[in-house]
Enzyme design. Structure first.
Site, mmCIF file in Angstrom:
data_model
loop_
_atom_site.group_PDB
_atom_site.id
_atom_site.type_symbol
_atom_site.label_atom_id
_atom_site.label_comp_id
_atom_site.label_asym_id
_atom_site.label_seq_id
_atom_site.Cartn_x
_atom_site.Cartn_y
_atom_site.Cartn_z
ATOM 1 C CB SER A 57 -0.962 0.008 1.192
ATOM 2 O OG SER A 57 -2.064 -0.832 0.940
ATOM 3 C CE LYS A 60 -4.633 1.980 -0.526
ATOM 4 N NZ LYS A 60 -4.153 0.646 -0.108
ATOM 5 C CB SER A 112 -4.322 1.584 3.978
ATOM 6 O OG SER A 112 -3.482 1.148 2.940
#
Length: 340
Positions: A57, A60, A112
């Site tokens: 993640s 991101k 997230s």
């Protein structure tokens, strides 16, 4: 073709002797790790920093800065049935929810949310790949040469995102220059509200953002394939540093250890100010100035040299006339525009 007008040599900069933490730093138990100065880009510690690995993640970060630069953050979007395709970490969006993109960004970076990532991408175009294309264009612009993105979330069951510790530090360094991005990632708690009044409560998953006084932001990541990934920025003593780790157990302590190493072994020194200078040769003289003050984190024994390179006929022109190259230990580390 540039014309070399002069070369300025700055003597070795000696700093107060500091405690040597190198023995501890050598024991970093991450597959890949980097410590980078956010101001200059100087790499202060490295381990396998160009190895391509799955991001999880922390991808991101790219999703967020791409959205900030391309979308109207105050625009309200309606959550479609496509949200059902998202799985894993979630901010629990429901079909029909109307929510602003800025709120999705907080859900993306603090919780997230993979559903937030998908809705952000689809708010640019009904085909997710168009937003992903923007992510890769930004990576190319930043010279993240070992990075490729296939989705906005970091999930890796079908499509996969690859990067390196070095590339992710470069990305974080760039993103930190954006005030909206910096505001989002430094937030400990955020409350969003849909158009119907539903409350979405976001607490930052990044433990150090919530607990460590020197932390200015960061992003967590985890998948079974990637392991734990983590990005953190720290600020102290007039210096901001970025730590990135891939596949690291005990990453919270690794990040704190690397940040401590930076702050205890380096001092952020003013190399040259942006004030006006006068350059004199046997033929002519003229004034010039830099776009900004130049700082470098230096440790005992570092050598800094400055090279001034001016365009031909610079003395006749106004505006950008060349660049100042900053060399650290015989390696070019910074290029600073020079103006007249």
């Amino acid at each position: 073709m540039r014309k070399v007008i002069g070369l300025i040599i700055v003597a070795i900069i000696s700093l107060t002797k500091t405690v040597d933490h190198q023995a501890t730093i050598n024991d970093v138990s991450a597959r890949s790790a980097i410590l980078m100065d956010a101001g200059s880009g100087r790499v202060m510690f490295q381990k396998n920093i160009h190895e391509r690995l799955l991001t999880a993640s922390i991808a991101k970060i790219m999703t967020a800065i791409t959205a900030i630069e391309h979308l109207d953050l105050e625009r309200e979007i309606t959550v479609t049935k496509d949200v059902l395709k998202a799985h894993g970490s979630s901010i629990y969006l429901e079909i029909g929810d109307r929510i602003k993109i800025i709120d999705l960004l907080y859900g993306l970076m603090l919780r997230s949310g993979n559903d937030a990532a998908l809705m952000i991408a689809l708010s640019y175009n009904v085909n997710e790949s168009y937003f992903v294309r923007l992510m890769n264009e930004k990576a190319k612009q930043l010279k993240m040469t070992n990075s490729t993105f296939e989705n906005p979330s970091g999930l890796d069951e079908t499509t996969k995102n690859y990067s390196t510790a070095y590339d992710m530090a470069v990305l974080m360094r760039y993103a930190l220059q954006n005030t909206t991005f910096r505001m989002i990632i430094s937030t400990k708690h955020y409350v969003a509200k849909t158009a119907s009044g539903k409350i979405l409560d976001f607490y930052n998953k990044h433990r150090l953002v919530c607990e460590h006084p020197q932390v200015t932001g960061g992003k967590t990541g985890y998948t079974k394939l990637a392991g734990r990934t983590l990005v953190t920025s720290f600020q102290n003593k007039g210096m901001e540093v970025i730590v990135v780790t891939f596949d690291a157990g005990g990453d919270w302590n690794i990040h704190k250890s690397l940040a401590n190493y930076a702050f205890e072994n380096f001092k952020n020194e003013l190399i040259i100010s942006r004030r006006h200078f006068k350059l004199a040769t046997c033929l002519y003289s003229f004034d010039f100035f830099l776009e900004r003050d130049v700082y470098l984190p230096l440790k005992e024994g570092d050598e800094v040299y400055l090279g001034l390179y001016l365009k031909p006929e610079s003395k006749k022109n106004k505006g950008l006339i060349g660049q100042l190259n900053v060399y650290l230990n015989n390696e070019l580390i910074l290029r600073v525009p020079v103006y007249q």
